[in-house]
Design an enzyme around this catalytic site. Structure first.
Site, PDB file in Angstrom:
ATOM      1  CB  SER A  29      -0.842  -0.002   1.280  1.00 46.81           C
ATOM      2  OG  SER A  29      -1.410   1.268   1.504  1.00 46.81           O
TER       3      SER A  29
ATOM      4  CE1 TYR B 149      -3.846  -1.929   5.387  1.00 44.66           C
ATOM      5  CE2 TYR B 149      -3.152   0.262   4.718  1.00 44.66           C
ATOM      6  CZ  TYR B 149      -3.662  -0.974   4.395  1.00 44.66           C
ATOM      7  OH  TYR B 149      -3.980  -1.278   3.093  1.00 44.66           O
TER       8      TYR B 149
HETATM    9  N1  LIG Z   1      -8.729  -0.395  -0.778  1.00 42.76           N
HETATM   10  C1  LIG Z   1      -7.636   0.355  -0.721  1.00 42.76           C
HETATM   11  O1  LIG Z   1      -7.684   1.603  -0.753  1.00 42.76           O
HETATM   12  C2  LIG Z   1      -6.286  -0.284  -0.661  1.00 42.76           C
HETATM   13  C3  LIG Z   1      -5.158   0.515  -0.872  1.00 42.76           C
HETATM   14  C4  LIG Z   1      -3.894  -0.063  -0.796  1.00 42.76           C
HETATM   15  C5  LIG Z   1      -3.761  -1.405  -0.522  1.00 42.76           C
HETATM   16  N2  LIG Z   1      -4.878  -2.162  -0.308  1.00 42.76           N
HETATM   17  C6  LIG Z   1      -4.672  -3.571  -0.003  1.00 42.76           C
HETATM   18  O2  LIG Z   1      -5.318  -4.341  -0.990  1.00 42.76           O
HETATM   19  C7  LIG Z   1      -5.700  -5.603  -0.444  1.00 42.76           C
HETATM   20  C8  LIG Z   1      -7.150  -5.893  -0.758  1.00 42.76           C
HETATM   21  O3  LIG Z   1      -7.918  -4.864  -0.163  1.00 42.76           O
HETATM   22  P1  LIG Z   1      -9.405  -4.521  -0.613  1.00 42.76           P
HETATM   23  O4  LIG Z   1      -9.496  -3.041  -0.559  1.00 42.76           O
HETATM   24  O5  LIG Z   1      -9.766  -5.243  -1.845  1.00 42.76           O
HETATM   25  O6  LIG Z   1     -10.189  -5.089   0.668  1.00 42.76           O
HETATM   26  P2  LIG Z   1     -11.650  -5.753   0.829  1.00 42.76           P
HETATM   27  O7  LIG Z   1     -12.572  -5.259  -0.219  1.00 42.76           O
HETATM   28  O8  LIG Z   1     -11.972  -5.558   2.261  1.00 42.76           O
HETATM   29  O9  LIG Z   1     -11.361  -7.305   0.529  1.00 42.76           O
HETATM   30  C9  LIG Z   1     -10.493  -8.024   1.356  1.00 42.76           C
HETATM   31  C10 LIG Z   1     -10.455  -9.461   0.912  1.00 42.76           C
HETATM   32  O10 LIG Z   1      -9.542 -10.173   1.764  1.00 42.76           O
HETATM   33  C11 LIG Z   1     -10.230 -11.251   2.404  1.00 42.76           C
HETATM   34  N3  LIG Z   1      -9.658 -11.425   3.724  1.00 42.76           N
HETATM   35  C12 LIG Z   1      -9.584 -10.517   4.723  1.00 42.76           C
HETATM   36  N4  LIG Z   1      -8.976 -11.049   5.781  1.00 42.76           N
HETATM   37  C13 LIG Z   1      -8.670 -12.315   5.440  1.00 42.76           C
HETATM   38  C14 LIG Z   1      -8.040 -13.385   6.137  1.00 42.76           C
HETATM   39  N5  LIG Z   1      -7.604 -13.248   7.397  1.00 42.76           N
HETATM   40  N6  LIG Z   1      -7.878 -14.563   5.492  1.00 42.76           N
HETATM   41  C15 LIG Z   1      -8.324 -14.716   4.223  1.00 42.76           C
HETATM   42  N7  LIG Z   1      -8.919 -13.745   3.524  1.00 42.76           N
HETATM   43  C16 LIG Z   1      -9.097 -12.560   4.136  1.00 42.76           C
HETATM   44  C17 LIG Z   1     -11.705 -10.810   2.403  1.00 42.76           C
HETATM   45  O11 LIG Z   1     -12.601 -11.897   2.474  1.00 42.76           O
HETATM   46  P3  LIG Z   1     -13.254 -12.380   3.868  1.00 42.76           P
HETATM   47  O12 LIG Z   1     -13.547 -11.145   4.666  1.00 42.76           O
HETATM   48  O13 LIG Z   1     -14.459 -13.136   3.445  1.00 42.76           O
HETATM   49  O14 LIG Z   1     -12.222 -13.245   4.483  1.00 42.76           O
HETATM   50  C18 LIG Z   1     -11.792 -10.154   1.030  1.00 42.76           C
HETATM   51  O15 LIG Z   1     -11.900 -11.133   0.026  1.00 42.76           O
HETATM   52  C19 LIG Z   1      -5.391  -5.526   1.057  1.00 42.76           C
HETATM   53  O16 LIG Z   1      -4.160  -6.142   1.320  1.00 42.76           O
HETATM   54  C20 LIG Z   1      -5.299  -4.026   1.308  1.00 42.76           C
HETATM   55  O17 LIG Z   1      -4.474  -3.721   2.415  1.00 42.76           O
HETATM   56  C21 LIG Z   1      -6.133  -1.645  -0.378  1.00 42.76           C
END
Ligand SMILES: NC(=O)c1ccc[n+]([C@@H]2O[C@H](COP(=O)([O-])OP(=O)(O)OC[C@H]3O[C@@H](n4cnc5c(N)ncnc54)[C@H](OP(=O)(O)O)[C@@H]3O)[C@@H](O)[C@H]2O)c1
Length: 237
Positions: free
Chosen positions: A142, A155
């Site tokens: 991130s 985080y």
């Molecule tokens: N959104 C942003 O602005 C952003 C920016 C930079 C980086 N990121 C990174 O991108 C990645 C994806 O984020 P997102 O925004 O797509 O989040 P999201 O929409 O909340 O999706 C998260 C995914 O991870 C799964 N997950 C969460 N905890 C888990 C665990 N302990 N074991 C297995 N699966 C798990 C969730 O499914 P379940 O809850 O069903 O397990 C879901 O499929 C993350 O690493 C986040 O830090 C996001």
């Protein structure tokens, strides 16, 4: 450009957000996808979407912070799809609050999921990539992995760690023709940011944009070390 047709990709956190968009984008390229998320019913939507695309896919419920569950999940997906060519370490959670507000349990949980989850999944998938002398690993860090900010110390710490781990891993596995990329997106509009973030919606990028970018990276012929920083929306800091 190389074709992704028939390539087998394992995506953690593949049920929603960036992981779901990436699964669909890879499937459109003819890739086969294996998805990991914590609960069986979290796959309901993506199951239907992938079925409509007519591609082979597999799902496995596992918490990435539990090494035994990870080993079972990777085993199940490999049994259904075959050896994994592409690993996208994407599962992650956030936590906001001042340093003193964030409990030590929250710190441990974040590091367990965001860092150790990647370690467990990579350890389960990497031996077969090394044996075959090929593979792609994309780790999602991130922009918070490049700069710490008030209210997101835990985080940020987890995402800084992902970059350090990825850079070390890259140097170890490049001799096996395995590419390791680490992406540092800024704000992406997903469940992770939608509820808690009140900033201007124009500052968000869409998960599909990031998914397209990952697919374009994977299609590159280049077989050497890649380090990528994808900074998408306006700098939020
Ligand atoms: N959104 C942003 O602005 C952003 C920016 C930079 C980086 N990121 C990174 O991108 C990645 C994806 O984020 P997102 O925004 O797509 O989040 P999201 O929409 O909340 O999706 C998260 C995914 O991870 C799964 N997950 C969460 N905890 C888990 C665990 N302990 N074991 C297995 N699966 C798990 C969730 O499914 P379940 O809850 O069903 O397990 C879901 O499929 C993350 O690493 C986040 O830090 C996001």
């Amino acid at each position: 450009m190389q074709s992704l047709k028939g390539k087998k990709a394992l995506i953690t956190g593949g049920s929603r957000g960036i992981g779901r968009a990436t699964a669909l984008e890879l499937a459109k390229e003819g890739g086969e996808v294996g998805l990991v998320a914590r609960t069986e019913n979290s796959f309901d939507v993506i199951r239907k979407e992938l079925s409509q695309l007519g591609v082979k896919f597999a799902v496995a419920a596992a918490d990435v912070s539990n090494e035994t569950e990870v080993q079972h999940a990777v085993g199940k997906i490999e049994a259904e799809l075959g050896a994994i060519d592409i690993l996208i370490n994407n599962a992650g959670v956030g936590a906001s609050g001042s340093f003193m507000e964030l409990s030590t349990d929250t710190w441990k949980k974040l590091l367990d999921i965001n860092l150790m989850g990647m370690v467990y999944v990579t350890k389960a998938v990497l031996p077969s990539m090394i044996e075959r002398n090929k593979g792609d690993i994309i780790n999602i860090s991130s922009m918070s992995g490049l700069k710490g900010t008030e209210g997101s110390s835990a985080y940020s710490a987890s995402k800084f760690a992902v970059i350090g781990m990825s850079e070390g891993l890259m140097q170890e596995v490049r001799r096996h023709q395995i590419r390791v990329s680490v992406l540092t997106p800024s704000l992406v509009e997903t469940d992770l940011t939608r509820d808690g973030d009140q900033r201007d919606p124009d500052r968000f990028t869409q998960p599909e944009d990031l998914a397209e970018y990952m697919v374009s990276l994977l299609k590159l012929e280049q077989r050497s070390f890649i380090k990528t920083s994808a900074i998408w929306a306006t700098n939020p800091f």
